[in-house]
Design an enzyme around this catalytic site. Structure first.
Site, short mmCIF file in Angstrom:
data_model
loop_
_atom_site.label_atom_id
_atom_site.label_comp_id
_atom_site.label_asym_id
_atom_site.label_seq_id
_atom_site.Cartn_x
_atom_site.Cartn_y
_atom_site.Cartn_z
N SER A 13 -10.67 54.55 63.21
CA SER A 13 -10.59 55.75 64.06
C SER A 13 -11.97 56.34 64.34
O SER A 13 -12.21 56.88 65.43
CB SER A 13 -9.65 56.79 63.45
OG SER A 13 -10.22 57.38 62.31
N ASN A 14 -12.89 56.25 63.40
CA ASN A 14 -14.26 56.74 63.66
C ASN A 14 -14.94 55.86 64.70
O ASN A 14 -15.62 56.35 65.60
CB ASN A 14 -15.07 56.80 62.37
CG ASN A 14 -14.80 58.08 61.60
OD1 ASN A 14 -15.20 59.16 62.02
ND2 ASN A 14 -14.09 57.97 60.48
N ARG A 66 -23.95 39.07 47.34
CA ARG A 66 -23.81 40.17 48.30
C ARG A 66 -24.83 40.02 49.44
O ARG A 66 -24.53 40.21 50.60
CB ARG A 66 -24.04 41.50 47.55
CG ARG A 66 -23.65 42.72 48.33
CD ARG A 66 -23.67 43.95 47.47
NE ARG A 66 -22.60 43.97 46.48
CZ ARG A 66 -21.32 44.22 46.76
NH1 ARG A 66 -20.96 44.49 47.98
NH2 ARG A 66 -20.42 44.23 45.81
N MET A 95 -15.54 48.93 53.86
CA MET A 95 -15.28 49.09 52.44
C MET A 95 -16.08 48.11 51.57
O MET A 95 -15.52 47.44 50.70
CB MET A 95 -13.77 48.93 52.16
CG MET A 95 -12.91 49.94 52.90
SD MET A 95 -13.36 51.64 52.52
CE MET A 95 -12.70 51.77 50.87
N ARG A 96 -17.36 48.03 51.84
CA ARG A 96 -18.22 47.18 51.03
C ARG A 96 -19.53 47.90 50.76
O ARG A 96 -19.99 48.68 51.60
CB ARG A 96 -18.55 45.87 51.77
CG ARG A 96 -17.48 44.84 51.75
CD ARG A 96 -17.96 43.59 52.47
NE ARG A 96 -19.15 43.01 51.84
CZ ARG A 96 -19.12 42.16 50.82
NH1 ARG A 96 -17.97 41.75 50.32
NH2 ARG A 96 -20.24 41.70 50.30
N ILE A 97 -20.12 47.59 49.62
CA ILE A 97 -21.44 48.13 49.33
C ILE A 97 -22.47 47.20 49.98
O ILE A 97 -22.36 45.98 49.90
CB ILE A 97 -21.65 48.27 47.80
CG1 ILE A 97 -20.72 49.37 47.28
CG2 ILE A 97 -23.11 48.57 47.47
CD1 ILE A 97 -20.63 49.44 45.79
N HIS A 114 -19.06 59.96 55.47
CA HIS A 114 -18.39 60.12 54.18
C HIS A 114 -17.50 61.36 54.23
O HIS A 114 -17.95 62.43 54.69
CB HIS A 114 -19.46 60.26 53.08
CG HIS A 114 -18.85 60.37 51.72
ND1 HIS A 114 -18.35 59.27 51.07
CD2 HIS A 114 -18.62 61.44 50.94
CE1 HIS A 114 -17.84 59.67 49.91
NE2 HIS A 114 -17.99 60.98 49.82
N ASP A 150 -23.89 56.63 48.72
CA ASP A 150 -23.75 57.88 49.49
C ASP A 150 -24.88 58.87 49.20
O ASP A 150 -24.64 60.07 49.08
CB ASP A 150 -22.38 58.53 49.18
CG ASP A 150 -21.22 57.62 49.53
OD1 ASP A 150 -21.30 56.92 50.54
OD2 ASP A 150 -20.22 57.63 48.79
N GLU A 179 -14.69 64.49 61.35
CA GLU A 179 -15.45 63.24 61.36
C GLU A 179 -15.60 62.73 62.78
O GLU A 179 -16.68 62.28 63.19
CB GLU A 179 -14.74 62.17 60.51
CG GLU A 179 -14.70 62.47 59.02
CD GLU A 179 -14.04 61.35 58.23
OE1 GLU A 179 -14.23 60.16 58.55
OE2 GLU A 179 -13.30 61.66 57.27
C1 GRF Z 1 -13.02 57.78 56.88
O1 GRF Z 1 -12.40 58.80 56.16
C2 GRF Z 1 -14.49 57.72 56.55
O2 GRF Z 1 -15.02 58.97 56.26
C3 GRF Z 1 -14.52 56.86 55.33
O3 GRF Z 1 -13.52 55.88 55.55
C4 GRF Z 1 -12.55 56.40 56.45
C5 GRF Z 1 -12.48 55.43 57.59
O4 GRF Z 1 -11.49 55.76 58.52
N1 GRF Z 1 -15.83 56.30 55.14
P1 GRF Z 1 -11.45 55.04 59.92
O5 GRF Z 1 -11.35 53.54 59.65
O6 GRF Z 1 -12.69 55.39 60.67
O7 GRF Z 1 -10.21 55.55 60.59
#
Ligand code: GRF
Length: 206
Positions: A13-14, A66, A95-97, A114, A150, A179
């Site tokens: 969504s972002n 990595r 979802m990875r460092i 974040h 972060d 966001e």
């Molecule tokens: C959001 O809450 C963002 O802050 C976090 O992971 C989520 C991702 O959501 N890092 P989306 O995939 O952008 O909907």
């Protein structure tokens, strides 16, 4: 114009809020590539619908370190023009460092969002952490990515008031709304060279 690469793992969504702002000509940047580490990320379909190229660099079962994985990401970024000289990389629910080598190569060119007011509640489940702590306010932060978790220089923050009857879901929803406002804003500032990094701080020119 700079080239933008967005890294996602899921919902996207972002990413969508950024791509839509670009489509509306609110951000002067070229949306060059969306990369997911998961083939089933919902965001991939959204990006395709919006006419943006997508690639998957699957992390599950990846053989290597990595940094080996990140080099694959860099290869795809470069293929689409998102370079160390002219690129911006947005982590949007990726979802990875990121390895320190990647951070170094794209110094002050990788940004992340974040769902908390950093430096409070870094890491996972930030909305739940804020509720459990009893915070009265939380929010979200767009920041540069450095080698820590972060911990990079903050670009923009938005504050969200916590209600007494908030659940993790209701709070997350209100934070997400913010966001979607601040991430496109931060990308726009970067695109226009309006962010200077000075040590831990950013100086924003308006
Ligand atoms: C959001 O809450 C963002 O802050 C976090 O992971 C989520 C991702 O959501 N890092 P989306 O995939 O952008 O909907």
């Amino acid at each position: 114009m700079k080239n933008l690469g967005i890294l996602i793992s899921g919902r996207g969504s972002n990413m969508e809020s950024i791509l839509k702002a670009i489509a509306k000509k609110k951000i002067p940047i070229t949306p060059s590539i969306v990369i997911s580490n998961r083939p089933d990320a919902k965001g991939l379909k959204i990006a395709e619908k919006l006419g943006v190229k997508t690639e998957v660099v699957e992390s599950k079962g990846f053989k290597g370190t990595r940094w080996d994985y990140d080099q694959e990401i860099i290869r795809v970024l470069k293929k689409h023009g998102v370079s160390q000289k002219n690129g911006l990389v947005c982590l949007a629910g990726f979802m990875r460092i990121i390895s320190p080598e990647f951070v170094k190569k794209y110094k002050n060119r990788i940004i992340n969002i974040h769902p908390a007011l950093l430096p409070s509640f870094p890491g996972l489940d930030s909305q739940r952490q804020a509720l459990e702590y009893g915070s009265k306010y939380s929010g979200c932060t767009v920041h540069f990515v450095n080698a820590g978790m972060d911990t990079g220089p903050i670009i923009i923050q938005a504050v969200v008031k916590i209600k007494e009857d908030d659940t993790e879901e209701s709070l997350s929803k209100r934070i997400l709304k913010e966001e979607h406002k601040i991430y496109p804003k931060a990308v726009s500032l970067f695109a226009q060279d309006k962010i200077k990094v000075q040590g831990r701080k950013t100086i924003i020119s308006v």
